[in-house]
Enzyme design. Sequence first.
Site, PDB file in Angstrom:
ATOM      1  N   ALA A  63      30.263   0.674 -32.534  1.00  0.00           N
ATOM      2  CA  ALA A  63      30.210   1.445 -33.777  1.00  0.00           C
ATOM      3  C   ALA A  63      30.940   0.642 -34.854  1.00  0.00           C
ATOM      4  O   ALA A  63      31.782  -0.207 -34.544  1.00  0.00           O
ATOM      5  CB  ALA A  63      30.874   2.796 -33.562  1.00  0.00           C
ATOM      6  N   GLY A 108      30.015   1.241 -28.682  1.00  0.00           N
ATOM      7  CA  GLY A 108      28.737   1.897 -28.940  1.00  0.00           C
ATOM      8  C   GLY A 108      27.539   1.084 -28.460  1.00  0.00           C
ATOM      9  O   GLY A 108      26.471   1.647 -28.213  1.00  0.00           O
ATOM     10  N   GLU A 111      27.271   1.879 -24.908  1.00  0.00           N
ATOM     11  CA  GLU A 111      26.879   3.294 -24.849  1.00  0.00           C
ATOM     12  C   GLU A 111      25.399   3.497 -25.176  1.00  0.00           C
ATOM     13  O   GLU A 111      24.725   4.309 -24.541  1.00  0.00           O
ATOM     14  CB  GLU A 111      27.764   4.105 -25.804  1.00  0.00           C
ATOM     15  CG  GLU A 111      29.207   4.185 -25.311  1.00  0.00           C
ATOM     16  CD  GLU A 111      30.168   4.727 -26.369  1.00  0.00           C
ATOM     17  OE1 GLU A 111      30.171   4.202 -27.503  1.00  0.00           O
ATOM     18  OE2 GLU A 111      30.905   5.666 -26.064  1.00  0.00           O
ATOM     19  N   GLU A 131      37.476   0.675 -26.799  1.00  0.00           N
ATOM     20  CA  GLU A 131      37.980   1.675 -27.752  1.00  0.00           C
ATOM     21  C   GLU A 131      39.478   1.927 -27.679  1.00  0.00           C
ATOM     22  O   GLU A 131      40.131   2.093 -28.709  1.00  0.00           O
ATOM     23  CB  GLU A 131      37.221   3.004 -27.585  1.00  0.00           C
ATOM     24  CG  GLU A 131      35.801   2.989 -28.124  1.00  0.00           C
ATOM     25  CD  GLU A 131      34.783   2.493 -27.107  1.00  0.00           C
ATOM     26  OE1 GLU A 131      35.182   1.983 -26.032  1.00  0.00           O
ATOM     27  OE2 GLU A 131      33.574   2.622 -27.384  1.00  0.00           O
TER      28      GLU A 131
HETATM   29  N1  CAA Z   1      32.163  -3.041 -36.504  1.00  0.00           N
HETATM   30  C1  CAA Z   1      32.085  -3.630 -37.706  1.00  0.00           C
HETATM   31  N2  CAA Z   1      31.918  -4.961 -37.867  1.00  0.00           N
HETATM   32  C2  CAA Z   1      31.818  -5.704 -36.740  1.00  0.00           C
HETATM   33  C3  CAA Z   1      31.890  -5.152 -35.456  1.00  0.00           C
HETATM   34  C4  CAA Z   1      32.065  -3.742 -35.349  1.00  0.00           C
HETATM   35  N3  CAA Z   1      32.109  -3.104 -34.176  1.00  0.00           N
HETATM   36  N4  CAA Z   1      31.779  -6.144 -34.548  1.00  0.00           N
HETATM   37  C5  CAA Z   1      31.638  -7.282 -35.250  1.00  0.00           C
HETATM   38  N5  CAA Z   1      31.658  -7.020 -36.567  1.00  0.00           N
HETATM   39  C6  CAA Z   1      31.547  -7.991 -37.682  1.00  0.00           C
HETATM   40  C7  CAA Z   1      32.843  -8.728 -37.907  1.00  0.00           C
HETATM   41  O1  CAA Z   1      33.745  -7.967 -38.685  1.00  0.00           O
HETATM   42  C8  CAA Z   1      32.353  -9.965 -38.611  1.00  0.00           C
HETATM   43  O2  CAA Z   1      32.090  -9.650 -39.944  1.00  0.00           O
HETATM   44  P1  CAA Z   1      32.471 -10.699 -41.133  1.00  0.00           P
HETATM   45  O3  CAA Z   1      31.605 -11.891 -40.858  1.00  0.00           O
HETATM   46  O4  CAA Z   1      32.102  -9.975 -42.371  1.00  0.00           O
HETATM   47  O5  CAA Z   1      33.925 -10.999 -40.967  1.00  0.00           O
HETATM   48  C9  CAA Z   1      31.008 -10.229 -37.941  1.00  0.00           C
HETATM   49  O6  CAA Z   1      30.615  -9.007 -37.328  1.00  0.00           O
HETATM   50  C10 CAA Z   1      31.089 -11.279 -36.862  1.00  0.00           C
HETATM   51  O7  CAA Z   1      32.098 -10.888 -35.937  1.00  0.00           O
HETATM   52  P2  CAA Z   1      33.315 -11.848 -35.502  1.00  0.00           P
HETATM   53  O8  CAA Z   1      33.638 -12.823 -36.580  1.00  0.00           O
HETATM   54  O9  CAA Z   1      34.412 -10.971 -35.002  1.00  0.00           O
HETATM   55  O10 CAA Z   1      32.620 -12.649 -34.301  1.00  0.00           O
HETATM   56  P3  CAA Z   1      33.345 -13.287 -33.046  1.00  0.00           P
HETATM   57  O11 CAA Z   1      32.321 -14.136 -32.363  1.00  0.00           O
HETATM   58  O12 CAA Z   1      34.640 -13.912 -33.416  1.00  0.00           O
HETATM   59  O13 CAA Z   1      33.689 -12.038 -32.086  1.00  0.00           O
HETATM   60  C11 CAA Z   1      33.260  -9.949 -31.003  1.00  0.00           C
HETATM   61  C12 CAA Z   1      32.662 -11.248 -31.547  1.00  0.00           C
HETATM   62  C13 CAA Z   1      34.142 -10.265 -29.768  1.00  0.00           C
HETATM   63  C14 CAA Z   1      32.096  -9.055 -30.551  1.00  0.00           C
HETATM   64  C15 CAA Z   1      34.092  -9.260 -32.084  1.00  0.00           C
HETATM   65  O14 CAA Z   1      33.316  -9.172 -33.265  1.00  0.00           O
HETATM   66  C16 CAA Z   1      34.558  -7.892 -31.740  1.00  0.00           C
HETATM   67  O15 CAA Z   1      35.494  -7.745 -30.955  1.00  0.00           O
HETATM   68  N6  CAA Z   1      33.921  -6.836 -32.316  1.00  0.00           N
HETATM   69  C17 CAA Z   1      34.326  -5.487 -32.138  1.00  0.00           C
HETATM   70  C18 CAA Z   1      33.930  -4.974 -30.784  1.00  0.00           C
HETATM   71  C19 CAA Z   1      34.438  -3.567 -30.583  1.00  0.00           C
HETATM   72  O16 CAA Z   1      35.623  -3.313 -30.541  1.00  0.00           O
HETATM   73  N7  CAA Z   1      33.497  -2.605 -30.433  1.00  0.00           N
HETATM   74  C20 CAA Z   1      33.825  -1.229 -30.225  1.00  0.00           C
HETATM   75  C21 CAA Z   1      33.835  -0.507 -31.515  1.00  0.00           C
HETATM   76  S1  CAA Z   1      34.474   1.118 -31.349  1.00  0.00           S
HETATM   77  C22 CAA Z   1      33.175   2.069 -30.839  1.00  0.00           C
HETATM   78  O17 CAA Z   1      32.085   1.588 -30.552  1.00  0.00           O
HETATM   79  C23 CAA Z   1      33.492   3.525 -30.771  1.00  0.00           C
HETATM   80  C24 CAA Z   1      32.475   4.377 -30.140  1.00  0.00           C
HETATM   81  O18 CAA Z   1      32.365   4.476 -28.937  1.00  0.00           O
HETATM   82  C25 CAA Z   1      31.622   5.208 -30.973  1.00  0.00           C
END
Ligand code: CAA
Length: 274
Positions: A63, A108, A111, A131
């Site tokens: 998400a 998500g 999920e 999360e």
């Molecule tokens: N939400 C918003 N933006 C996201 C995102 C997310 N979940 N995941 C990645 N992005 C964005 C980053 O902010 C980045 O944007 P910018 O270029 O504008 O800075 C772009 O995507 C590329 O990401 P990274 O630079 O971080 O890429 P990376 O290769 O260094 O890392 C990754 C990849 C390990 C997947 C890392 O992006 C990451 O950890 N993302 C978040 C994963 C996460 O925590 N997901 C769970 C979200 S909570 C949820 O889903 C709740 C629920 O159950 C409803």
Amino acid sequence: MEYILYEQKGAYAVITINREKALNALNSQVLEELDATLEAVDLSTVRALVLTGAGAKSFVAGADIGEMSTLTKAEGEAFGKKGNDVFRKLETFPLPVIAAINGFALGGGCEIAMSCDIRICSDNAVFGQPEVGLGITPGFGGTQRLARLVGAGYAKQMIYTARNIKAAEALRIGLVNEVYSAEVDAEGNVVKSAQEVMLAAAEKMAAGIAKNAPIAVRNCKKAINEGLDVDMDAAIVIEEKLFGDCFETQDQQYGMAFFLDKNKDKVKEPFKNA
Ligand code: CAA
């Protein structure tokens, strides 16, 4: 649609979450567009769906953390409901849905994959429920579907530790059915990427499913899903009813008559979905 691509390919269709710059993270707009896409599927001609993410790096990275960062308690609950409603629509959709997982399937992303009927992935796939590292619980069904899919023990380990797992481990615990690697020639050059091989396999599976009697396939999905939510005595009654319903269809009459016809030169016609 800004973030969803929809392509019908004969009797199946491919839905692509297309927000590659944010690794296909699910914001409200993506969820709304996905909902509208499902509403618009032509059920008279489409018989299976493939769901994937744009680009080779990520299926869905969760998400949208930016959107969630300022939510109040009530808004958080509403955002959870928005995701849950769409994912439930996918889970109960009257067509089989194959998740073709290319890269990150986090939060998500894991999920939404679990809301699909079948999961296959490329060998760069990474799964996880990160999360609790962000101060929240999984909010789009993760606490419920992961435990049902892989058992409470693995689910609790993944969710409490927030540790990501690779494709091989996801295969071992039953989170995915198959992992695909790149096709290489004798010199070791990549002929087809893992993503291409995996997508081709997903589409082949969808096309194969689409050849079977659609009402019977739909009833199987319903029987499995609904049967899992009740005890065995109630579950077999659900099956009996859906089994019986098939005997009112032209497809049952044709399918059985085709089997019983001893003419070896006959050619099987497509099922009519009737
Ligand atoms: N939400 C918003 N933006 C996201 C995102 C997310 N979940 N995941 C990645 N992005 C964005 C980053 O902010 C980045 O944007 P910018 O270029 O504008 O800075 C772009 O995507 C590329 O990401 P990274 O630079 O971080 O890429 P990376 O290769 O260094 O890392 C990754 C990849 C390990 C997947 C890392 O992006 C990451 O950890 N993302 C978040 C994963 C996460 O925590 N997901 C769970 C979200 S909570 C949820 O889903 C709740 C629920 O159950 C409803």
